[in-house]
Design a protein around this motif. Structure first.
Motif, PDB file in Angstrom:
ATOM      1  N   THR A  45      17.515  13.855  -5.263  1.00  0.00           N
ATOM      2  CA  THR A  45      17.902  14.347  -3.941  1.00  0.00           C
ATOM      3  C   THR A  45      16.936  15.417  -3.455  1.00  0.00           C
ATOM      4  O   THR A  45      16.332  16.132  -4.246  1.00  0.00           O
ATOM      5  N   VAL A  46      16.802  15.495  -2.147  1.00  0.00           N
ATOM      6  CA  VAL A  46      16.011  16.555  -1.537  1.00  0.00           C
ATOM      7  C   VAL A  46      16.944  17.485  -0.783  1.00  0.00           C
ATOM      8  O   VAL A  46      18.113  17.174  -0.560  1.00  0.00           O
ATOM      9  N   SER A  47      16.442  18.609  -0.376  1.00  0.00           N
ATOM     10  CA  SER A  47      17.271  19.573   0.330  1.00  0.00           C
ATOM     11  C   SER A  47      17.639  19.056   1.721  1.00  0.00           C
ATOM     12  O   SER A  47      16.942  18.224   2.309  1.00  0.00           O
ATOM     13  N   ASN A  50       6.252  27.373  -1.931  1.00  0.00           N
ATOM     14  CA  ASN A  50       7.456  26.546  -1.846  1.00  0.00           C
ATOM     15  C   ASN A  50       7.531  25.813  -0.504  1.00  0.00           C
ATOM     16  O   ASN A  50       7.897  24.635  -0.438  1.00  0.00           O
ATOM     17  N   ARG A  51       7.174  26.515   0.555  1.00  0.00           N
ATOM     18  CA  ARG A  51       7.219  25.886   1.880  1.00  0.00           C
ATOM     19  C   ARG A  51       6.171  24.785   2.016  1.00  0.00           C
ATOM     20  O   ARG A  51       6.414  23.769   2.663  1.00  0.00           O
ATOM     21  N   SER A  52       5.014  24.978   1.416  1.00  0.00           N
ATOM     22  CA  SER A  52       3.989  23.931   1.494  1.00  0.00           C
ATOM     23  C   SER A  52       4.479  22.640   0.842  1.00  0.00           C
ATOM     24  O   SER A  52       4.149  21.530   1.282  1.00  0.00           O
ATOM     25  N   LYS A  53       5.305  22.776  -0.185  1.00  0.00           N
ATOM     26  CA  LYS A  53       5.887  21.606  -0.847  1.00  0.00           C
ATOM     27  C   LYS A  53       6.994  20.992   0.017  1.00  0.00           C
ATOM     28  O   LYS A  53       7.181  19.769   0.024  1.00  0.00           O
ATOM     29  N   LEU A  54       7.719  21.842   0.751  1.00  0.00           N
ATOM     30  CA  LEU A  54       8.728  21.366   1.698  1.00  0.00           C
ATOM     31  C   LEU A  54       8.065  20.545   2.802  1.00  0.00           C
ATOM     32  O   LEU A  54       8.562  19.472   3.177  1.00  0.00           O
ATOM     33  N   TYR A  55       6.926  21.031   3.315  1.00  0.00           N
ATOM     34  CA  TYR A  55       6.240  20.318   4.399  1.00  0.00           C
ATOM     35  C   TYR A  55       5.868  18.897   3.969  1.00  0.00           C
ATOM     36  O   TYR A  55       5.929  17.968   4.768  1.00  0.00           O
ATOM     37  N   GLN A  56       5.495  18.726   2.712  1.00  0.00           N
ATOM     38  CA  GLN A  56       5.102  17.403   2.248  1.00  0.00           C
ATOM     39  C   GLN A  56       6.263  16.413   2.319  1.00  0.00           C
ATOM     40  O   GLN A  56       6.081  15.249   2.690  1.00  0.00           O
ATOM     41  N   CYS A  88       0.857  -1.189   0.000  1.00  0.00           N
ATOM     42  CA  CYS A  88       0.000   0.000   0.000  1.00  0.00           C
ATOM     43  C   CYS A  88       0.893   1.238   0.000  1.00  0.00           C
ATOM     44  O   CYS A  88       1.905   1.285   0.695  1.00  0.00           O
ATOM     45  N   ARG A  89       0.485   2.236  -0.787  1.00  0.00           N
ATOM     46  CA  ARG A  89       1.371   3.377  -1.031  1.00  0.00           C
ATOM     47  C   ARG A  89       0.658   4.715  -0.829  1.00  0.00           C
ATOM     48  O   ARG A  89      -0.457   4.905  -1.304  1.00  0.00           O
ATOM     49  N   VAL A  90       1.346   5.628  -0.148  1.00  0.00           N
ATOM     50  CA  VAL A  90       0.930   7.035  -0.067  1.00  0.00           C
ATOM     51  C   VAL A  90       1.920   7.816  -0.916  1.00  0.00           C
ATOM     52  O   VAL A  90       3.139   7.691  -0.739  1.00  0.00           O
ATOM     53  N   ILE A  91       1.402   8.623  -1.836  1.00  0.00           N
ATOM     54  CA  ILE A  91       2.253   9.383  -2.754  1.00  0.00           C
ATOM     55  C   ILE A  91       1.930  10.870  -2.605  1.00  0.00           C
ATOM     56  O   ILE A  91       0.783  11.287  -2.782  1.00  0.00           O
ATOM     57  N   LEU A  92       2.940  11.644  -2.272  1.00  0.00           N
ATOM     58  CA  LEU A  92       2.776  13.080  -2.061  1.00  0.00           C
ATOM     59  C   LEU A  92       3.372  13.835  -3.247  1.00  0.00           C
ATOM     60  O   LEU A  92       4.584  13.782  -3.468  1.00  0.00           O
ATOM     61  N   VAL A  93       2.521  14.502  -4.004  1.00  0.00           N
ATOM     62  CA  VAL A  93       2.993  15.254  -5.173  1.00  0.00           C
ATOM     63  C   VAL A  93       3.537  16.593  -4.685  1.00  0.00           C
ATOM     64  O   VAL A  93       2.788  17.510  -4.357  1.00  0.00           O
ATOM     65  N   SER A  94       4.848  16.686  -4.627  1.00  0.00           N
ATOM     66  CA  SER A  94       5.530  17.861  -4.101  1.00  0.00           C
ATOM     67  C   SER A  94       6.099  18.679  -5.255  1.00  0.00           C
ATOM     68  O   SER A  94       5.480  18.790  -6.309  1.00  0.00           O
ATOM     69  N   SER A  95       7.287  19.233  -5.082  1.00  0.00           N
ATOM     70  CA  SER A  95       7.891  20.066  -6.122  1.00  0.00           C
ATOM     71  C   SER A  95       9.364  20.297  -5.829  1.00  0.00           C
ATOM     72  O   SER A  95       9.795  20.318  -4.668  1.00  0.00           O
ATOM     73  N   ILE A  96      10.126  20.508  -6.902  1.00  0.00           N
ATOM     74  CA  ILE A  96      11.528  20.891  -6.756  1.00  0.00           C
ATOM     75  C   ILE A  96      11.658  22.226  -6.027  1.00  0.00           C
ATOM     76  O   ILE A  96      12.710  22.553  -5.469  1.00  0.00           O
ATOM     77  N   ALA A  97      10.547  22.971  -5.990  1.00  0.00           N
ATOM     78  CA  ALA A  97      10.541  24.280  -5.326  1.00  0.00           C
ATOM     79  C   ALA A  97      10.860  24.175  -3.841  1.00  0.00           C
ATOM     80  O   ALA A  97      11.227  25.177  -3.204  1.00  0.00           O
ATOM     81  N   HIS A  98      10.740  22.991  -3.263  1.00  0.00           N
ATOM     82  CA  HIS A  98      11.032  22.830  -1.836  1.00  0.00           C
ATOM     83  C   HIS A  98      12.487  23.148  -1.524  1.00  0.00           C
ATOM     84  O   HIS A  98      12.824  23.451  -0.371  1.00  0.00           O
ATOM     85  N   ARG A  99      13.342  23.084  -2.539  1.00  0.00           N
ATOM     86  CA  ARG A  99      14.781  23.232  -2.317  1.00  0.00           C
ATOM     87  C   ARG A  99      15.215  24.667  -2.031  1.00  0.00           C
ATOM     88  O   ARG A  99      16.336  24.883  -1.569  1.00  0.00           O
TER      89      ARG A  99
END
Length: 330
Positions: free
Chosen positions: A288-290, A196-202, A159-170
């Motif tokens: 990679t993530v920040s 951008n921060r909302s994508k970081l939170y994910q 079972c998978r949870v997938i969070l659609v984020s963004s490179i903007a989190h960086r």
């Protein structure tokens, strides 16, 4: 960047249930359609029943066109198994209504795709008193996930949870004191930073949840869909960001909605990703993530603050299920 990376065409069981938020348009539409075309039961959760009904009708038309071409990548169903449930992420009550409606179906849940979201937005607060981007892009999805996890834990393997984020989190840092942005005025509020921060939170949520789900059948991953030509993209077209987007378009750097959906579809259905967690995908490959996203101390702060924001909607049983046997360390 518009790219060669796609997703495998597999056959999914008709018993496999996928819930995707914002599945009536943009990358969510193509994600929902293709997963359904492979055989799964798909529920699209969005605000407008009218738009969802139109989207489902169009999905079926395109499905029949694919079948007529003799494509092996589609199931032999006569009609796609796609349905609608109402969800407005700007209302926590709406999230809970969806949770109750889903529970009433008695369905299992194998994949939850947190796809819905908004782009750059003016300073505004929801009926729950939360900054709009914080709630719509992050907080409501957290609440939805928290309540559906007990169902997913009893739905069988993979079972998978997938969070659609963004490179903007960086490009942003975590500031607990600025999450709600109430120290800013309408003229000093920077909607791009709050997006951008909302994508970081994910992504921080991904790491925090996986620590708590480490011994379970549920995994959490996140992803960057790319610079995608959707309505959301137009919200960024001001100033330097807009100029950068225009340059990307000029060199073929942006993606169509279908191409933008590839990474999400791959994360949802690729059998090779069973058991994979704590991975952030870009172009269907691990990326990679920040360092900020990986900061465990800030992850703990965000987790604690999130539970405080949702305390009226999280029972002791849900919190116990969410936390499991995990003990957070600083």
């Amino acid at each position: 960047m518009g790219g060669k990376q796609s997703f495998p065409r597999v056959t999914l069981s008709t018993d496999r249930v996928v819930l995707i938020t914002g599945g009536n348009q943009g990358i969510g539409y193509h994600t929902a359609k293709w997963i359904a075309m492979m055989g799964a039961k798909v529920i699209i959760a969005c605000r407008s029943e009218e738009k969802a009904t139109e989207a489902i009708k169009r999905m079926n038309t395109e499905f029949l066109e694919e079948k007529a071409k003799g494509k092996e990548s589609v199931s032999d169903l006569e009609e796609l198994n796609v349905s609608f449930m109402r969800l407005d992420n700007s209302s926590l009550k709406s999230v809970m209504t969806l949770v109750d409606e889903f529970k009433a179906t008695g369905l299992k849940l194998h994949t939850l795709i947190c796809n819905a979201g908004i782009g750059v937005h003016k300073q505004e607060y929801t009926e729950d008193g939360n900054e709009y981007l914080f709630q719509v892009n992050y907080l409501s999805h957290f609440l939805l996930t928290a309540h559906l996890l007990p169902i997913m834990k009893t739905s069988g393997p993979d079972c998978r949870v997938i969070l659609v984020s963004s490179i903007a989190h960086r490009v942003v840092s975590f500031r607990l004191d600025e999450i709600q942005g109430k120290q800013f005025t309408e003229s000093t509020f920077d909607g791009l930073t709050f997006y951008n921060r909302s994508k970081l939170y994910q992504i921080m949520q991904m790491f925090s949840m996986n620590r708590r789900l480490a011994d379970s059948n549920v995994t959490v991953t996140s992803l960057h869909p790319g610079v995608v030509e959707t309505g959301l993209l137009t919200t960024f077209e001001r100033g330097f960001t807009g100029a950068g987007l225009r340059i990307l378009r000029g060199v073929g750097g942006s993606k169509t909605s279908f191409e933008g959906a590839w990474t999400t579809i791959n994360a949802a259905i690729n059998p090779k990703l069973e058991g994979v967690r704590d991975v952030y995908f870009s172009d269907s490959k691990p990326s990679t993530v920040s360092g900020q996203a990986r900061n465990k101390r800030d992850q703990k702060k965000l987790w604690t603050y999130t539970l405080e924001c949702l305390k009226d909607y999280l029972s002791d049983d849900i919190i116990k299920s969410l936390e499991g046997n995990h003990t957070e360390t600083s």
